[in-house]
Design a protein around this motif. Structure first.
Motif, PDB file in Angstrom:
ATOM      1  N   ALA A 106       0.709  -1.258   0.090  1.00 32.93           N
ATOM      2  CA  ALA A 106      -0.146  -0.031  -0.001  1.00 32.93           C
ATOM      3  C   ALA A 106       0.991   1.290  -0.121  1.00 32.93           C
ATOM      4  N   HIS A 107       2.260   1.022   0.297  1.00 35.32           N
ATOM      5  CA  HIS A 107       2.898   2.323   0.541  1.00 35.32           C
ATOM      6  C   HIS A 107       4.111   2.403  -0.818  1.00 35.32           C
ATOM      7  N   THR A 108       4.148   1.438  -1.505  1.00 35.68           N
ATOM      8  CA  THR A 108       5.147   1.487  -2.486  1.00 35.68           C
ATOM      9  C   THR A 108       5.208   2.764  -3.431  1.00 35.68           C
ATOM     10  N   ALA A 109       4.213   3.145  -3.924  1.00 28.33           N
ATOM     11  CA  ALA A 109       4.046   4.442  -4.642  1.00 28.33           C
ATOM     12  C   ALA A 109       4.525   5.591  -4.024  1.00 28.33           C
ATOM     13  N   ARG A 110       4.161   5.826  -2.687  1.00 28.26           N
ATOM     14  CA  ARG A 110       4.776   6.867  -1.809  1.00 28.26           C
ATOM     15  C   ARG A 110       6.346   6.563  -1.686  1.00 28.26           C
ATOM     16  N   ALA A 111       6.597   5.652  -1.261  1.00 30.20           N
ATOM     17  CA  ALA A 111       8.316   5.240  -1.179  1.00 30.20           C
ATOM     18  C   ALA A 111       9.031   5.474  -2.243  1.00 30.20           C
ATOM     19  N   ALA A 112       8.393   5.082  -3.442  1.00 27.87           N
ATOM     20  CA  ALA A 112       9.124   5.537  -4.884  1.00 27.87           C
ATOM     21  C   ALA A 112       9.177   6.872  -5.131  1.00 27.87           C
ATOM     22  N   GLY A 113       8.093   7.580  -4.748  1.00 27.53           N
ATOM     23  CA  GLY A 113       7.964   9.043  -4.927  1.00 27.53           C
ATOM     24  C   GLY A 113       9.235   9.737  -4.131  1.00 27.53           C
ATOM     25  N   VAL A 114       9.403   9.064  -2.880  1.00 23.92           N
ATOM     26  CA  VAL A 114      10.622   9.953  -1.889  1.00 23.92           C
ATOM     27  C   VAL A 114      12.172   9.576  -2.660  1.00 23.92           C
ATOM     28  N   TYR A 115      12.104   8.260  -3.321  1.00 22.94           N
ATOM     29  CA  TYR A 115      13.362   8.068  -3.869  1.00 22.94           C
ATOM     30  C   TYR A 115      13.549   9.000  -5.199  1.00 22.94           C
TER      31      TYR A 115
END
Length: 399
Positions: A134-143
């Motif tokens: 559920a949080h991969t899109a947000r984590a990818a955005g931070v990277y």
């Protein structure tokens, strides 16, 4: 099934901060030359398109390196592979300013890019395996936000130092900052929780990904949008250095502050994609990119700056969305899907970005704007035709 890192956990915060610094370490050295292209052109007596090869050589090396790095990561693990790649790339980057001629410089940049390829080849696969779904899109955005800060740091540090004491010192200063970021990545990144992928079968996983229309559509986003984006930053400095603008080199470097728009947009795009779905964010961001490049046609420096901000925000929002999407829906290996995306992305930077430079040499800035707008139209068309059709209207808006 290994439970992924989630917000609220210390390991989740460490993972995001570590990847943020990995993005800085890689992108700062990769694009530091973009801030000093006019000086490089004068030093080696080459034209604008040839000087831009110092950027293209690095991104071409990165494109060459991503597939091998994905194989290495499957064998030795995601974190060790990224750490080795960053370390070697930084060592080469420190040596680059001391090379005696243009050919040697291009060769070293090719090697530097190939080593730096460890991060983009692996980072998104690492995120998709280690972070709760559920949080991969947000984590990818931070990277991706970290990569935008890296691009900014590389340019904003190199430009004023180069103006004062020469481009070699400017580039060296960036390489030393990258070394510090690399150390922070190694110290902060948490060990992988997910089991190491099985060895072997790499060719099959690559073929599976290459046979997927959705994957090919995502790879096309990286190829087309990165090619147009890097061309704008490669050649806008040449345009603004000439009359009627005549912007001095030390102020040209400030243009790269527009990357802050990309930092904000990429992080916001990840959160928005998690709520609204990836496809609407991808298409909307690409439209923003096109609007931004069209604004740069207006013969007013403030309007050009606004256009650059809009273009940069649109590009990074689109890139973070597509890059994070590819490994999540990969029919083959996640590392291979991420590597293929980056292969297309950096091929766009090195080949398409250089090719748009021919439009600049032949038709001036309007030629660049027309080419970049055409690339954005092609990217949106592919996304709407392939991604919407292949996933269906309901699925297409899901993260």
């Amino acid at each position: 099934m290994v439970e992924g890192h989630a917000p609220g956990e210390r390991s989740y915060r460490r993972l995001l901060v570590a990847l943020f610094f990995a993005g800085i370490a890689m992108f700062a050295q990769l694009y530091s030359f973009q801030a000093v292209l006019p000086q490089v052109s004068r030093t080696f007596h080459v034209d604008a398109a040839a000087a831009a090869l110092t950027v293209s050589a690095a991104t071409l090396g990165l494109a060459i390196g991503v597939i091998p790095w994905s194989i290495v990561a499957d064998r030795v693990g995601r974190v060790p592979a990224m750490a080795v790649g960053i370390a070697v790339a930084t060592v080469v980057g420190i040596a680059v300013p001391f090379l005696p001629d243009f050919a040697a410089l291009l060769g070293a940049r090719l090697v530097e890019g190939a080593m730096a390829g460890a991060v983009p080849a692996i980072a998104m696969a690492y995120v998709s395996e280690e972070v709760a779904p559920a949080h991969t899109a947000r984590a990818a955005g931070v990277y991706i936000a970290g990569t935008s800060v890296g691009g900014l740091v590389g340019r904003i540090v190199a430009a004023p130092i180069a103006d004062l004491v020469g481009w070699p010192v400017g580039v060296l200063s960036v390489a030393l900052l990258c070394a510090a970021s690399a150390v922070l990545f190694v110290v902060l990144v948490p060990p992988a929780r997910a089991p190491r992928p099985e060895r072997g079968g790499v060719a099959r996983r690559l073929v599976d990904d290459l046979r997927s229309p959705r994957q090919l559509a995502l790879y096309a986003q990286g190829l087309l949008l990165m090619g147009g984006f890097v061309a704008v930053y490669n050649y806008l400095g040449f345009r603004l250095a000439e009359p009627p603008f005549s912007v001095p080199p030390i102020l040209l470097g400030l243009l790269f502050l527009a990357y802050l728009a990309g930092t904000v947009a990429s992080a916001r795009a990840g959160a928005l994609a998690a709520r609204r779905g990836r496809l609407p964010v991808l298409v909307g961001a690409t439209v923003l990119l096109a609007v931004g490049v069209l604004l740069t046609l207006v013969p007013s420096l403030p309007v050009i700056v606004v256009g650059l901000l809009v273009l940069t925000a649109g590009f990074f929002a689109a890139h973070s969305t597509a890059a994070g999407w590819a490994p999540v829906i990969a029919p083959g290996g996640r590392a291979q899907a991420s590597s293929l995306y980056n292969l297309a992305y950096y091929a766009g930077s090195s080949i398409v970005g250089w090719g748009v430079g021919l439009a600049f040499v032949g038709a001036g800035w309007p030629g660049v704007v027309l080419a970049v707008a055409a690339l954005a139209v092609a990217a949106v068309s592919i996304a709407l035709v392939v991604l919407l059709r292949r996933t269906g209207r309901g699925d297409a808006i899901q993260p």
